[in-house]
Scaffold this motif. Structure first.
Motif, PDB file in Angstrom:
ATOM      1  N   LEU A  64       0.873  -1.165   0.000  1.00 45.90           N
ATOM      2  CA  LEU A  64       0.000   0.000   0.000  1.00 45.90           C
ATOM      3  C   LEU A  64       0.910   1.215   0.000  1.00 45.90           C
ATOM      4  O   LEU A  64       1.694   1.416   0.933  1.00 45.90           O
ATOM      5  N   ALA A  65       0.837   2.025  -1.062  1.00 48.53           N
ATOM      6  CA  ALA A  65       1.762   3.147  -1.237  1.00 48.53           C
ATOM      7  C   ALA A  65       0.997   4.453  -1.319  1.00 48.53           C
ATOM      8  O   ALA A  65      -0.115   4.512  -1.864  1.00 48.53           O
ATOM      9  N   ALA A  66       1.593   5.509  -0.793  1.00 47.89           N
ATOM     10  CA  ALA A  66       1.034   6.862  -0.893  1.00 47.89           C
ATOM     11  C   ALA A  66       1.707   7.554  -2.076  1.00 47.89           C
ATOM     12  O   ALA A  66       2.814   8.083  -1.938  1.00 47.89           O
ATOM     13  N   VAL A  67       1.051   7.553  -3.226  1.00 50.74           N
ATOM     14  CA  VAL A  67       1.664   8.126  -4.426  1.00 50.74           C
ATOM     15  C   VAL A  67       1.578   9.648  -4.428  1.00 50.74           C
ATOM     16  O   VAL A  67       2.202  10.301  -5.265  1.00 50.74           O
ATOM     17  N   SER A  68       0.838  10.211  -3.492  1.00 52.86           N
ATOM     18  CA  SER A  68       0.706  11.672  -3.398  1.00 52.86           C
ATOM     19  C   SER A  68       1.766  12.299  -2.512  1.00 52.86           C
ATOM     20  O   SER A  68       1.850  13.526  -2.422  1.00 52.86           O
ATOM     21  N   HIS A  69       2.570  11.484  -1.832  1.00 50.91           N
ATOM     22  CA  HIS A  69       3.518  12.007  -0.860  1.00 50.91           C
ATOM     23  C   HIS A  69       4.929  11.506  -1.153  1.00 50.91           C
ATOM     24  O   HIS A  69       5.116  10.358  -1.566  1.00 50.91           O
ATOM     25  N   LEU A  70       5.895  12.369  -0.915  1.00 50.91           N
ATOM     26  CA  LEU A  70       7.292  11.974  -0.892  1.00 50.91           C
ATOM     27  C   LEU A  70       7.677  11.759   0.565  1.00 50.91           C
ATOM     28  O   LEU A  70       7.547  12.664   1.390  1.00 50.91           O
ATOM     29  N   GLY A  71       8.134  10.580   0.884  1.00 46.76           N
ATOM     30  CA  GLY A  71       8.444  10.292   2.281  1.00 46.76           C
ATOM     31  C   GLY A  71       7.189   9.908   3.046  1.00 46.76           C
ATOM     32  O   GLY A  71       6.189   9.443   2.483  1.00 46.76           O
ATOM     33  N   ASN A  72       7.219  10.130   4.353  1.00 44.73           N
ATOM     34  CA  ASN A  72       6.123   9.703   5.213  1.00 44.73           C
ATOM     35  C   ASN A  72       4.857  10.530   4.982  1.00 44.73           C
ATOM     36  O   ASN A  72       4.927  11.715   4.654  1.00 44.73           O
TER      37      ASN A  72
END
Length: 438
Positions: A64-72
């Motif tokens: 599960l990845a947050a493609v809207s964020h760089l890093g946490n």
């Protein structure tokens, strides 16, 4: 025909099992303005790879990845977050948010049906409390073809916390075959070797300056093992457990013991280079290190560590007037079943009145330690004599074989909520029941 937990009818969806989305939709249909969205998050469930063994090919995994964020991913308490979830995997899935309380928490019993493969869903999640959260689709593990990674999410406090750095340490457990591929949980782990990573790295290195004050957010992202993690030669002071503030206290012998899915926030004043040691109940192993580099951040530190702001959980629980229930963990005859087979037509573990204190006697009849997770509420761990409680809140608890632990919580969130039970055996199934607050 029974309605399955992850396949609600159109009527159930539209009438508001997903409380956050329903509130917004109801406002629009009534002609009023929808509540303001203050944050946005784009999530993807997708295939990925991870190098677990040097010299071996990268291991196929799902994540599960947050493609809207760089890093946490960092949100704030009080945010109304628009979440766009894209499922790039070949099975229906939905992210489950661990650590959120209240009626707007994204619990599968209250949310939509899982998102179909190659589909996108949008919803609103209210960040009702600050803390270390975890978004995870592994509740659907019966359909997972590869081991999967969850996504840590930081819900920041309204007031700044006096630390120099805020670091997430996601500890994960893998069972690796000889060819370098990894086995999902719920399968017999023969011919595999256990391996542990921090933030996806078999040997994690955290570089800092001497004297820096670090907030370390430890997350046991493993799915079956109770783990202890220790930073050698440092004073480790706990400030939060399972996303809820605690009066600061020293970790026993500098070690944190975490059940699968549990989170612990600690503060450390970096003093010297030191290893991170992990113990899985069989042996200790080095999984990373704290490396001191550069000049000292500052010469003097205030000796007192201030508690985190409250998330407004009740200061006291009415144990004398509590509704009491016995819950045997993992027993099929008690109604525990795999998530894929669960139906809202099944009997709840208990029904409780909103506003009451609920006390549960959790019995583990299994020959191995079993982990219990409560959705929708945090609980107090009661003293053995049932005359008080430990000075912290939890949502996850490991219970030793043949033992009974008693917990209590204020039933402040009306609705239907899940409970999870899983034995600390790689081949053991994840099981669920539900309870009602009315």
């Amino acid at each position: 025909m029974k309605t399955r937990i992850f396949d609600p009818t159109r009527r159930e969806v539209l009438t508001g099992l997903g409380a956050g989305f329903a509130a917004s939709a109801a406002g629009l249909m009534a002609g009023g303005a929808a509540p303001l969205v203050t944050a946005q998050l784009a999530l993807q469930a997708r295939p990925a790879t991870l190098v677990l063994t040097p010299g071996q090919p990268a291991t196929p995994i799902w994540e599960l990845a947050a493609v809207s964020h760089l890093g946490n991913v960092r949100l704030k308490r009080g945010d109304r977050c628009e979440v766009v979830f894209r499922n790039e995997l070949p099975v229906p899935l939905a992210p489950v948010w661990y650590g959120l309380n209240g009626p707007t928490a994204a619990d599968p019993l209250r949310g939509r049906a899982p998102t179909a493969p190659d589909a996108t869903e949008t919803s609103i999640i209210s960040i009702t409390n600050a803390g270390t959260l975890l978004a995870d689709f592994r509740l659907f593990e019966d359909g997972l073809k590869h081991p999967a990674r969850p996504l840590p999410i930081i819900a920041a406090e309204s007031d700044r916390v006096a630390v120099d750095r805020d670091v997430v340490l996601l500890i994960e457990e893998w069972r690796v075959r000889q060819d370098g591929t990894a086995l999902p949980p719920g399968r017999e782990p023969k011919d595999t070797t256990p391996l542990y990573t921090i933030n996806g790295q078999p040997s994690f290195e955290l570089s800092t300056s001497a004297g820096e004050r670090l907030r370390l957010r430890f997350i046991n992202g493993s799915q079956r093992s109770v783990l202890a993690i220790k930073l050698e030669n440092h004073d480790v002071r706990m400030i939060a457990l399972d996303g809820q503030p605690a009066e600061p206290f020293p970790a026993r012998n500098g070690a944190l013991v975490l059940a699968p899915g549990a989170r612990a926030d600690a503060v450390v004043d970096a003093a010297t280079s030191a290893p991170f040691l992990l113990h899985d109940g069989k042996e200790a192993r080095r999984v990373g290190s704290l490396t001191i580099s550069g000049e000292r951040a500052r010469e003097r530190r205030a000796p007192m560590l201030q508690p985190l702001p409250s998330n407004d959980l009740p200061e006291k629980l009415d144990l004398k007037g509590a509704m009491r229930f016995d819950v045997a963990l993992g027993a099929p005859e008690a109604g525990w079943i795999r998530p894929a087979s669960f139906s809202t037509g099944s009997a709840p573990a208990f029904r409780a009145k909103a506003g009451r204190t609920i006390a549960l006697a959790l019995k583990n009849p299994a020959p191995v330690t079993t982990v219990f997770h409560l959705h929708g509420h945090h609980f107090r761990l009661l003293d053995k004599l049932d005359d008080g409680w430990k000075p912290y809140w939890l949502d996850t608890l490991a219970i030793e074989p043949g033992q009974t632990q008693r917990i209590a919580f204020a039933a402040t969130s009306p609705g239907r909520w899940l409970m999870e039970s899983v034995a600390t055996d790689w081949a053991a199934p994840r099981l669920v029941r539900w309870y009602a607050v009315e």
